[in-house]
Design an enzyme around this catalytic site. Structure first.
Site, PDB file in Angstrom:
ATOM      1  N   CYS A 330       0.762  -1.178   0.006  1.00  0.00           N
ATOM      2  CA  CYS A 330      -0.074  -0.085   0.125  1.00  0.00           C
ATOM      3  C   CYS A 330       0.795   1.147   0.031  1.00  0.00           C
ATOM      4  O   CYS A 330       1.685   1.448  -0.954  1.00  0.00           O
ATOM      5  CB  CYS A 330      -0.782  -0.175   1.107  1.00  0.00           C
ATOM      6  SG  CYS A 330      -2.379   0.934   1.066  1.00  0.00           S
ATOM      7  N   HIS A 427      -3.518  -5.839   1.228  1.00  0.00           N
ATOM      8  CA  HIS A 427      -3.196  -5.963   2.500  1.00  0.00           C
ATOM      9  C   HIS A 427      -4.016  -7.430   3.005  1.00  0.00           C
ATOM     10  O   HIS A 427      -4.850  -8.077   2.141  1.00  0.00           O
ATOM     11  CB  HIS A 427      -3.997  -4.968   3.474  1.00  0.00           C
ATOM     12  CG  HIS A 427      -3.475  -3.464   3.547  1.00  0.00           C
ATOM     13  ND1 HIS A 427      -2.350  -3.371   4.200  1.00  0.00           N
ATOM     14  CD2 HIS A 427      -3.893  -2.406   3.052  1.00  0.00           C
ATOM     15  CE1 HIS A 427      -2.116  -2.201   4.058  1.00  0.00           C
ATOM     16  NE2 HIS A 427      -3.184  -1.542   3.336  1.00  0.00           N
TER      17      HIS A 427
END
Length: 481
Positions: A330, A427
């Site tokens: 991310c 994630h």
């Protein structure tokens, strides 16, 4: 039986874990039970099935209840973006970004959303176990409170107060809390318990009786330190560092100033062959690290500057020259590229920050936030990966031609030509057991072959057993009204 609330005599007394254990204990009694936290402050969020976000602790508590997490379990989520400001998420959706003083004026308006979510859970479950935030003893924050006594009184929920003996002064914590509370708030407290005791519990018998005599509150027991706490997903990055510190191949993760959604690390930290090292500010990246992880961040450009202040950019370059591996997730993925541009000033002052240049990609921040659960296929192995995306920004560049994964037929992430530097927006990717094992093998680390999900379930059962052994769980649950 409707609801009860766990509040702390201070921060980090173990409320989240206690609620998870009580939820599992209540579920094993045949009750339908749901967790609830009116207000949480955390950058470690979980994505719900309905496309919202809640605190990661409430997602673990939902698992303890045998439920999918929903936004009603944590209607107000504050995600710090600076020392004085935070993003305000209401019932799973971003409302605004504001400073602490301004947020204080919003709280009375937010009580409606809090009670709405609570009442929905209460109407569909036998029991709702509520977790407070911080401590009700912070009476300077009492006006407009929606997290502790303000909520308890508005919803008429009885409270059990938790003291943390590990940090010392637990008698003062509990007796002092009663002393500073408004009498009407103090009347909401039905009893107390002591958490995190180390050693012979009977040595505290006199102190335990003294607390009961001074407060007039019922005691529900003294809970020894739970030895398997590190087996449960961490709410705080420091909790990951508190696991086993010896043996195993080193995987290092940079503790960024705005680190976010670091639950990616939990399955790795649980592997016997891995020693997870959280590199603290001012510390060098360990030279023996096989893999360095750049985690998610709530402020990518801000954390890029922070990373350089620690000298980690130099350490990373040396790590790569030595043949080491790097994984950016991310915000960490965005940092690995050539630049991060924020022309609209979404995360701070508008501008462009040079990236680390370890991937040939560039990121532009955009107002639209991607918030979704994802099923993907790892491009290198063909193995299934499940996770979630929770980010702003678009990343493009030549290295995206070598994707990390395929999502709905589209390339996701990027990889360097030698395959040693990887970036991905996904994630939770290491929760997939087969993929995790293959990834570790690629680093020369032997995986345990264990199911991470099964390990978490076993730890939750062990936690409930621990509470049943040392606390009057039946008495605590009987308080609910």
């Amino acid at each position: 039986m409707t609801a009860l609330m766990i509040q702390g005599a201070g921060s980090n007394v173990g409320k989240s874990m206690l609620v998870a254990g009580l939820c599992r204990a209540a579920r094993r009694r045949g009750l339908t039970v749901a967790p609830f936290k009116p207000q949480n402050m955390s950058n470690n969020a979980a994505v719900t099935a309905d496309g919202g976000e809640i605190g990661r602790a409430q997602a673990l508590q939902a698992l303890a209840c045998g439920l999918e997490p929903v936004t009603d379990m944590n209607p107000i989520l504050l995600k710090p973006e600076s020392d004085v400001g935070a993003q305000v998420v209401v019932q799973g959706k971003r409302l605004t970004t504001t400073r602490a003083r301004v947020y204080a004026t919003l709280k009375p308006q937010l009580m409606g959303a809090v009670l709405e979510s609570f009442n929905r859970l209460k109407a569909t479950h036998d029991l709702v176990i509520v977790e407070g935030a911080g401590s009700p003893a912070e009476v300077n924050l009492r006006a407009g409170d929606i997290a502790n006594m303000g909520f308890a009184r508005a919803a008429d929920v009885p409270v059990v107060l938790v003291g943390d003996i590990d940090r010392g002064g637990v008698i003062a914590q509990i007796v002092g809390t009663q002393a500073v509370l408004d009498p009407a708030d103090a009347e909401m407290i039905s009893g107390f318990l002591i958490n995190k005791f180390r050693g012979d519990v009977t040595l505290f018998d006199d102190g335990y009786r003294l607390i009961g005599a001074r407060t007039g509150w019922r005691g529900f027991g003294t809970l020894p330190w739970f030895p398997l706490a590190h087996k449960l997903p961490a709410e705080d990055a420091l909790d990951i560092a508190s696991g086993p510190a010896t043996g195993g191949t080193v995987i290092a993760c940079l503790t960024l100033s705005r680190i976010a959604n670091f639950d990616d690390l939990d399955p790795l930290a649980a592997e016997p062959g891995v020693r997870m090292v959280m590199v603290q500010p001012g510390q060098p990246i360990p030279a023996e690290a096989r893999l360095v992880i750049l985690p998610g961040s709530k402020s990518t450009r801000g954390d890029l500057a922070f990373l350089r202040e620690q000298g980690w950019d130099i350490d990373l370059a040396a790590h790569v020259r030595r043949g080491g591996h790097v994984l950016g997730i991310c915000g960490g993925y965005q940092m690995l590229g050539r630049s991060v541009a924020d022309p609209e000033g979404i995360e701070g002052p508008a501008g462009t920050t040079p990236g680390l240049g370890l991937l040939d990609v560039e990121t532009v921040m955009t107002p639209d936030k991607r918030l979704t659960r994802v099923r993907a296929t790892h491009a290198g192995s063909g193995l299934a990966v499940e996770g979630y995306e929770i980010h702003i920004g678009r990343t493009e560049g030549a290295d995206r031609a070598r994707p990390f994964a395929i999502v709905e037929g589209q390339n996701e992430g990027a990889m360097s030509a030698d395959g040693r530097v990887i970036g991905s927006y996904l994630h939770g990717l290491f929760g997939a057991d087969a993929f995790r094992a293959a990834f570790l093998r690629g680093l020369g680390i032997r995986a345990s072959g264990q199911s991470h999900a099964a390990g978490v379930e076993a730890a939750l059962d062990a936690l409930a057993d621990h509470l049943e052994t040392h606390l009057d769980v039946t008495g605590i649950l009987a308080l609910a009204r």
